[in-house]
Design an enzyme around this catalytic site. Sequence first.
Site, mmCIF file in Angstrom:
data_model
loop_
_atom_site.group_PDB
_atom_site.id
_atom_site.type_symbol
_atom_site.label_atom_id
_atom_site.label_comp_id
_atom_site.label_asym_id
_atom_site.label_seq_id
_atom_site.Cartn_x
_atom_site.Cartn_y
_atom_site.Cartn_z
ATOM 1 N N ASP A 136 26.904 -17.864 52.134
ATOM 2 C CA ASP A 136 26.763 -18.754 53.279
ATOM 3 C C ASP A 136 27.231 -18.024 54.532
ATOM 4 O O ASP A 136 28.397 -17.648 54.631
ATOM 5 C CB ASP A 136 27.640 -19.987 53.005
ATOM 6 C CG ASP A 136 27.425 -21.096 54.005
ATOM 7 O OD1 ASP A 136 27.781 -22.245 53.686
ATOM 8 O OD2 ASP A 136 26.928 -20.823 55.126
ATOM 9 N N ASP A 196 20.440 -19.726 56.488
ATOM 10 C CA ASP A 196 21.748 -19.071 56.405
ATOM 11 C C ASP A 196 22.427 -19.195 55.049
ATOM 12 O O ASP A 196 23.606 -18.918 54.937
ATOM 13 C CB ASP A 196 22.663 -19.620 57.506
ATOM 14 C CG ASP A 196 22.881 -21.113 57.375
ATOM 15 O OD1 ASP A 196 22.038 -21.793 56.764
ATOM 16 O OD2 ASP A 196 23.898 -21.607 57.888
ATOM 17 N N GLU A 197 21.693 -19.635 54.035
ATOM 18 C CA GLU A 197 22.298 -19.795 52.712
ATOM 19 C C GLU A 197 21.374 -19.281 51.617
ATOM 20 O O GLU A 197 20.187 -19.557 51.643
ATOM 21 C CB GLU A 197 22.545 -21.280 52.405
ATOM 22 C CG GLU A 197 23.663 -21.909 53.187
ATOM 23 C CD GLU A 197 23.834 -23.373 52.812
ATOM 24 O OE1 GLU A 197 23.659 -23.718 51.634
ATOM 25 O OE2 GLU A 197 24.122 -24.163 53.723
#
Length: 416
Positions: A10, A112-113
């Site tokens: 993350d 973003d993960e």
Amino acid sequence: MRNRNIFHIDANSAYLSWEATWRLQHGESLDLRDVPSVVGGDPKSRHGIILAKSIPAKKYGIKTGETLYSARQKCPDLLIVPPNYELYMKCSNGMFDLLKEYSHLVQRYSVDECFLDYTESEKLFGSPLKTAYKIKNRIQEELGFTVNIGISHNKLLSKMASELEKPNKVHTLFSDEIASKMWTLPVDDLFMVGNKTLPKLKRIGISTIGDLAKANLSHMKSYLKSHGVLIWNYANGIDESPVREEDMVQKGVGNSTTIAFDVTNQREAHLILLSLTETVSMRLRKKKSLARVVSVSIKDKDFAYYSHQCALCAPTDSTNVLFKYVKKLFNEAWKGEPIRHLGVRLTELCSREFYQISIFDEKSLDKYRRIDETVDCLRRQYGKKSVIRGSFLHSGLKPIAGGVGEEEYKMMSSHL
DNA sequence: TCTGGGGTCCTAGGACCC
DNA sequence: TCTGGGGTCCTAGGACCC
């Protein structure tokens, strides 16, 4: 199920870190991460919300999704920078490519993960914890931003682990750590417990994840139906969902936009819907898909939201055909009140290959198809705005609305 | 100068068919 | 003259995620 090793990676305050990194690399001396700062939209065009915040900004109580107006009340010196989605796309790709070196099974869960299945990689790279630190440090050195990595035996627990303490940390959350690390947290820290479920849980005396884990399952089921079962399982660390590879079938494509002013007449509404239909159908064609269901959504000036949909007799990817239905749906649904936001969404997708024949049945459809292909090609070559409809000239409206970056990127959902 | 945009999944009610 | 139940499809709306 055999024991798996799953990482959840993350990026810490993704948009803001990426913005900060870019600025440092381009000669700026101030690191946005060191001061109260946010990435946010422009209130003048009614896009004034916080998309990402720095940790110093968080200390002022500023939250993602709140209005810039309210954030500035909390912190008058707040530094606000506009979003740059193409940059975020590049950073996201950089992170994804680096992760792919450690496993063939990497799922891009959002910009973003990522989830990474490390089960098979252990033989090659050694202990999960050691590799997680290696990955974290490599991303920091090579890409310039920090990440949190959570490690466990399933996706849910690794995701919960990566949320623990930020930034720049590696956490494990194995079965024997659930009670000490997860059950003590407030219940709305649990994945899938949102704003609406929280008060319902509070009402029956559940305030921590541990309370939920120890609640009676059949009680939860009768109280919250399938969602009750889901979150009860999550609270107990139960999740068998696989790390999915990239070729996951997308269920729909949609584009929507908040208009800088309230739209009060049908002509303007139709123009905006046309620009949305252009974007969304271009994306559909790029995926080589056809859609069978079209839906139009409206949010009025008071934020009341409603939608109207219909099924087509034959699936299509033609801008003109789709726009005909979009207009019809809008006209049927609109109550006549001032409009703030409009959306077009296509669902029930199928592959273009299956329907080639029926598409070419009709001459006019064939002609439409050739126009769409030509326009798509020109736009790919010369930019999205190289070909626009005459109706947008002097209208003051954007001919191509919606869309985030040049490339498609996964913005996945609420399910693991 | 108040509140984005992209998704997925679930549920409830009505229509329709057998 | 009176009255069934199950299955499926469609649509609208709501909840959640980043």
